[in-house]
Every structure is written in structure tokens, then in C-alpha cells.
Design a protein around this motif. Structure first.
Motif, PDB file in Angstrom:
ATOM      1  N   PRO A 293     -25.241 -16.844 -14.604  1.00 16.10           N
ATOM      2  CA  PRO A 293     -24.513 -15.929 -13.720  1.00 16.10           C
ATOM      3  C   PRO A 293     -23.112 -16.458 -13.401  1.00 16.10           C
ATOM      4  CG  PRO A 293     -26.267 -17.057 -12.523  1.00 16.10           C
ATOM      5  CD  PRO A 293     -26.375 -17.480 -13.951  1.00 16.10           C
ATOM      6  N   ILE A 294     -22.154 -15.549 -13.278  1.00 17.22           N
ATOM      7  CA  ILE A 294     -20.795 -15.915 -12.872  1.00 17.22           C
ATOM      8  C   ILE A 294     -20.308 -14.873 -11.869  1.00 17.22           C
ATOM      9  CG2 ILE A 294     -20.087 -17.075 -15.008  1.00 17.22           C
ATOM     10  CD1 ILE A 294     -18.611 -14.411 -15.743  1.00 17.22           C
ATOM     11  N   ASN A 295     -19.237 -15.197 -11.186  1.00 17.09           N
ATOM     12  CA  ASN A 295     -18.594 -14.246 -10.284  1.00 17.09           C
ATOM     13  C   ASN A 295     -17.103 -14.286 -10.599  1.00 17.09           C
ATOM     14  OD1 ASN A 295     -17.607 -12.663  -8.269  1.00 17.09           O
ATOM     15  ND2 ASN A 295     -18.538 -13.804  -6.582  1.00 17.09           N
ATOM     16  N   LEU A 296     -16.601 -13.238 -11.223  1.00 14.19           N
ATOM     17  CA  LEU A 296     -15.184 -13.203 -11.600  1.00 14.19           C
ATOM     18  C   LEU A 296     -14.271 -13.313 -10.386  1.00 14.19           C
ATOM     19  CD1 LEU A 296     -15.001 -10.538 -14.468  1.00 14.19           C
ATOM     20  CD2 LEU A 296     -14.863 -13.021 -14.664  1.00 14.19           C
ATOM     21  N   ASP A 297     -14.776 -12.927  -9.210  1.00 12.54           N
ATOM     22  CA  ASP A 297     -13.954 -13.025  -8.001  1.00 12.54           C
ATOM     23  C   ASP A 297     -13.713 -14.469  -7.572  1.00 12.54           C
ATOM     24  OD1 ASP A 297     -13.753 -10.276  -7.876  1.00 12.54           O
ATOM     25  OD2 ASP A 297     -15.505 -10.060  -6.573  1.00 12.54           O
ATOM     26  N   ASP A 298     -14.491 -15.416  -8.129  1.00 15.82           N
ATOM     27  CA  ASP A 298     -14.273 -16.838  -7.833  1.00 15.82           C
ATOM     28  C   ASP A 298     -13.015 -17.372  -8.518  1.00 15.82           C
ATOM     29  OD1 ASP A 298     -16.560 -16.841  -6.347  1.00 15.82           O
ATOM     30  OD2 ASP A 298     -17.798 -17.812  -7.872  1.00 15.82           O
ATOM     31  N   TYR A 299     -12.486 -16.610  -9.470  1.00 16.21           N
ATOM     32  CA  TYR A 299     -11.295 -17.042 -10.206  1.00 16.21           C
ATOM     33  C   TYR A 299     -10.072 -16.388  -9.583  1.00 16.21           C
ATOM     34  CZ  TYR A 299     -14.583 -19.056 -13.404  1.00 16.21           C
ATOM     35  OH  TYR A 299     -15.591 -19.821 -13.930  1.00 16.21           O
ATOM     36  N   PRO A 300      -8.970 -17.138  -9.475  1.00 19.74           N
ATOM     37  CA  PRO A 300      -7.794 -16.585  -8.792  1.00 19.74           C
ATOM     38  C   PRO A 300      -7.255 -15.332  -9.473  1.00 19.74           C
ATOM     39  CG  PRO A 300      -7.267 -18.678  -9.884  1.00 19.74           C
ATOM     40  CD  PRO A 300      -8.744 -18.456 -10.020  1.00 19.74           C
ATOM     41  N   LYS A 301      -6.705 -14.437  -8.651  1.00 12.97           N
ATOM     42  CA  LYS A 301      -6.097 -13.218  -9.187  1.00 12.97           C
ATOM     43  C   LYS A 301      -4.855 -13.604  -9.974  1.00 12.97           C
ATOM     44  CE  LYS A 301      -4.573  -8.658  -7.988  1.00 12.97           C
ATOM     45  NZ  LYS A 301      -4.426  -7.636  -7.004  1.00 12.97           N
ATOM     46  N   LEU A 302      -4.715 -13.038 -11.161  1.00 10.14           N
ATOM     47  CA  LEU A 302      -3.590 -13.369 -12.027  1.00 10.14           C
ATOM     48  C   LEU A 302      -2.414 -12.458 -11.708  1.00 10.14           C
ATOM     49  CD1 LEU A 302      -5.760 -13.603 -15.233  1.00 10.14           C
ATOM     50  CD2 LEU A 302      -4.836 -15.525 -13.979  1.00 10.14           C
ATOM     51  N   THR A 303      -1.229 -13.059 -11.636  1.00  7.18           N
ATOM     52  CA  THR A 303      -0.029 -12.288 -11.337  1.00  7.18           C
ATOM     53  C   THR A 303       1.099 -12.708 -12.273  1.00  7.18           C
ATOM     54  OG1 THR A 303       0.642 -13.928  -9.697  1.00  7.18           O
ATOM     55  CG2 THR A 303      -0.590 -12.025  -8.879  1.00  7.18           C
ATOM     56  N   GLY A 304       2.129 -11.890 -12.326  1.00  4.93           N
ATOM     57  CA  GLY A 304       3.329 -12.231 -13.096  1.00  4.93           C
ATOM     58  C   GLY A 304       3.040 -12.534 -14.549  1.00  4.93           C
ATOM     59  N   LEU A 305       3.668 -13.603 -15.056  1.00  6.40           N
ATOM     60  CA  LEU A 305       3.513 -13.993 -16.462  1.00  6.40           C
ATOM     61  C   LEU A 305       2.083 -14.398 -16.791  1.00  6.40           C
ATOM     62  CD1 LEU A 305       6.783 -15.955 -17.262  1.00  6.40           C
ATOM     63  CD2 LEU A 305       6.065 -13.747 -18.153  1.00  6.40           C
ATOM     64  N   ASN A 306       1.376 -14.993 -15.819  1.00  3.22           N
ATOM     65  CA  ASN A 306      -0.020 -15.391 -16.064  1.00  3.22           C
ATOM     66  C   ASN A 306      -0.880 -14.195 -16.436  1.00  3.22           C
ATOM     67  OD1 ASN A 306       0.325 -18.101 -15.648  1.00  3.22           O
ATOM     68  ND2 ASN A 306      -0.187 -18.005 -13.472  1.00  3.22           N
ATOM     69  N   LYS A 307      -0.582 -13.027 -15.808  1.00  2.33           N
ATOM     70  CA  LYS A 307      -1.349 -11.814 -16.085  1.00  2.33           C
ATOM     71  C   LYS A 307      -1.149 -11.359 -17.530  1.00  2.33           C
ATOM     72  CE  LYS A 307      -2.480  -7.552 -13.729  1.00  2.33           C
ATOM     73  NZ  LYS A 307      -2.166  -6.675 -12.614  1.00  2.33           N
ATOM     74  N   LEU A 308       0.036 -11.617 -18.080  1.00  2.00           N
ATOM     75  CA  LEU A 308       0.315 -11.245 -19.462  1.00  2.00           C
ATOM     76  C   LEU A 308      -0.279 -12.230 -20.452  1.00  2.00           C
ATOM     77  CD1 LEU A 308       4.073 -10.227 -19.056  1.00  2.00           C
ATOM     78  CD2 LEU A 308       2.100  -8.708 -19.205  1.00  2.00           C
TER      79      LEU A 308
ATOM     80  N   ASN B  92     -20.279 -14.250 -24.816  1.00  2.00           N
ATOM     81  CA  ASN B  92     -19.929 -12.953 -24.255  1.00  2.00           C
ATOM     82  C   ASN B  92     -19.742 -13.137 -22.756  1.00  2.00           C
ATOM     83  OD1 ASN B  92     -21.806  -9.911 -23.667  1.00  2.00           O
ATOM     84  ND2 ASN B  92     -19.631 -10.141 -23.863  1.00  2.00           N
ATOM     85  N   VAL B  93     -18.562 -12.793 -22.237  1.00  2.00           N
ATOM     86  CA  VAL B  93     -18.307 -12.882 -20.797  1.00  2.00           C
ATOM     87  C   VAL B  93     -18.290 -11.461 -20.241  1.00  2.00           C
ATOM     88  CG1 VAL B  93     -16.732 -13.657 -18.979  1.00  2.00           C
ATOM     89  CG2 VAL B  93     -16.973 -15.013 -21.075  1.00  2.00           C
ATOM     90  N   THR B  94     -19.265 -11.175 -19.382  1.00  2.00           N
ATOM     91  CA  THR B  94     -19.342  -9.868 -18.731  1.00  2.00           C
ATOM     92  C   THR B  94     -18.878 -10.025 -17.287  1.00  2.00           C
ATOM     93  OG1 THR B  94     -21.588 -10.094 -17.847  1.00  2.00           O
ATOM     94  CG2 THR B  94     -21.383  -9.375 -20.152  1.00  2.00           C
ATOM     95  N   LYS B  95     -18.995  -8.964 -16.516  1.00  2.00           N
ATOM     96  CA  LYS B  95     -18.608  -9.019 -15.103  1.00  2.00           C
ATOM     97  C   LYS B  95     -19.497  -9.987 -14.324  1.00  2.00           C
ATOM     98  CE  LYS B  95     -19.423  -5.344 -12.481  1.00  2.00           C
ATOM     99  NZ  LYS B  95     -20.076  -5.712 -11.228  1.00  2.00           N
ATOM    100  N   ASP B  96     -20.769 -10.117 -14.738  1.00  2.00           N
ATOM    101  CA  ASP B  96     -21.729 -10.908 -13.969  1.00  2.00           C
ATOM    102  C   ASP B  96     -22.289 -12.136 -14.677  1.00  2.00           C
ATOM    103  OD1 ASP B  96     -21.750  -9.053 -11.744  1.00  2.00           O
ATOM    104  OD2 ASP B  96     -22.832  -7.699 -13.065  1.00  2.00           O
ATOM    105  N   PHE B  97     -22.115 -12.218 -16.020  1.00  2.00           N
ATOM    106  CA  PHE B  97     -22.744 -13.305 -16.764  1.00  2.00           C
ATOM    107  C   PHE B  97     -21.839 -13.868 -17.852  1.00  2.00           C
ATOM    108  CE2 PHE B  97     -26.276 -10.678 -15.280  1.00  2.00           C
ATOM    109  CZ  PHE B  97     -27.089 -11.630 -14.684  1.00  2.00           C
ATOM    110  N   ILE B  98     -22.122 -15.117 -18.228  1.00  2.00           N
ATOM    111  CA  ILE B  98     -21.576 -15.698 -19.442  1.00  2.00           C
ATOM    112  C   ILE B  98     -22.794 -15.963 -20.330  1.00  2.00           C
ATOM    113  CG2 ILE B  98     -21.472 -18.014 -18.393  1.00  2.00           C
ATOM    114  CD1 ILE B  98     -19.105 -18.592 -20.289  1.00  2.00           C
TER     115      ILE B  98
END
Length: 200
Positions: A76-91, A165-171
Motif C-alpha cells: 500500500p502507498i499514499n500518493l498524498d505522502d509525497y510533496p505536491k509538485l510545482t513549477g519545473l518539477n511538475k514538468l 505498476n504504481v496505482t493511486k493506492d498500491f505499488i
């Protein structure tokens, strides 16, 4: 007695309902029902959790009757545990890329693009949609891509290779035993095309 019978018997012996068991394993009640009717099998992680919860060995549950792919690991994973990407990082990256780089920091990781091999019937439907409407060919393929928007990766170590495979809830990681050096890789009903390397 088969796996499904042993599972149901062990659950009842512990005084658990399907709902109780589902809650303790963090799965749906439908998953428990599927396992207990022989319509599905739990993955390795769930099998271990079941063994612990019901105080029975994995050997007892399987006992040569059921097949399970011990090469697939679902975490199980939680994508919300990873920081929100902004600016150049988002690209440059995605949260899924960050998940896999964190989970496999020492591996060579390649992004995979998935395309499902259409059945004969699906190809006929796809062509019919194209002939009868203004929709372009590839409508069935597009619908499949919209249904599965998760990310796929080839993770390579010197001694092993994994399809992840990385989904919204699992790796979900699956050991691969044959990997060609070509750009395309067929696994089951999917063809994966190698994309960019994201580390390694």
C-alpha cells in the motif's frame, strides 16, 4: 479441503465475520467473499496477513491445492505522502516517479508505456465505431487507457528485473525472468514500450 474452504473455516474459528476480516486486512468484503468462493486468490502480502490474523500457516492454507504467484508483491502507498509538485518539477517528474525512485533507489528505472492487445471482437467493435461514427480508430484502446491510468516501470538490478505498476493506492512489483533488449516487451495481454530512464 481447498484453500477457500480452509480460509472460511479458519475465519469462523476465530469468530470473525467477512466484514471483520476485511476491516482487519484493509481490503473489501467483496475480496474476502471472492477468496472464500474460489473466484480469486489473495496476493502474497495478503496471504501473510491472513496467516497471522487467523493463526494458521500459509502451508496449511495452500497445501498444494491453490496456485499463487509468489513473485508478485503488492504494497500500500499514499500518493498524498509525497510533496505536491510545482513549477519545473511538475514538468520533469510525477508523484508516481517519486514513489518508485524512493522504493527502488539503487535500480535503473525506465518508464513503460502500456498498450493492451485487443481481442478480435474488440478490433471489430473499434472498426465499427470508426465506420459508423466520426470517432477515430483507437476508441477501444483509448477507453482502456482511461480505465487504467496508473504508471508502469521496468526496474533493473544486475541480478533481477521487475515490472512495477504504481496505482493511486498500491505499488505492485512482479519479478520478470525474460526481458529482451528490444524497445517493446510483451507481458500477458499488454505490450510495454520502453520510454525514458528516470534514474540509474
Amino acid at each position: 479441503m481447498k484453500f477457500e474452504g480452509k480460509l472460511k473455516e479458519a475465519r469462523k474459528k476465530q469468530g470473525l465475520t467477512q466484514e471483520d476480516m476485511a476491516e482487519k486486512l484493509c481490503v473489501s468484503r467483496a475480496a474476502i467473499a471472492k477468496w472464500e468462493t474460489g473466484k480469486g486468490m489473495p496476493d502474497v502480502e495478503n496471504l501473510r496477513a491472513i496467516s497471522t490474523l487467523l493463526d494458521v500457516s500459509i502451508d496449511y492454507l495452500l497445501d498444494g491445492e491453490a496456485e499463487i504467484d509468489l513473485n508478485i508483491i503488492k504494497e500500500p502507498i499514499n500518493l498524498d505522502d509525497y510533496p505536491k509538485l510545482t513549477g519545473l518539477n511538475k514538468l520533469k517528474t510525477t508523484k508516481e516517479n517519486e514513489v518508485i525512485k524512493t522504493r527502488y533507489p539503487d535500480a535503473e528505472i525506465t518508464v513503460l508505456l502500456r498498450e493492451r492487445i485487443l481481442s478480435r471482437g474488440e478490433r471489430i467493435v473499434d472498426n465499427a465505431v470508426w465506420l459508423l461514427t466520426d470517432a477515430p480508430t483507437g476508441t477501444v484502446d483509448l477507453a482502456d487507457k482511461l480505465k487504467d491510468m496508473s504508471s508502469y516501470y521496468l526496474v533493473e538490478y544486475p541480478d533481477k528485473k521487475l515490472l512495477v505498476n504504481v496505482t493511486k493506492d498500491f505499488i505492485i512489483s512482479q519479478r520478470l525472468y525474460i526481458v529482451t533488449e528490444t524497445k517493446k516487451l510483451q507481458i500477458g495481454e499488454n505490450v510495454f514500450t520502453k520510454g525514458v530512464k528516470i534514474n540509474g
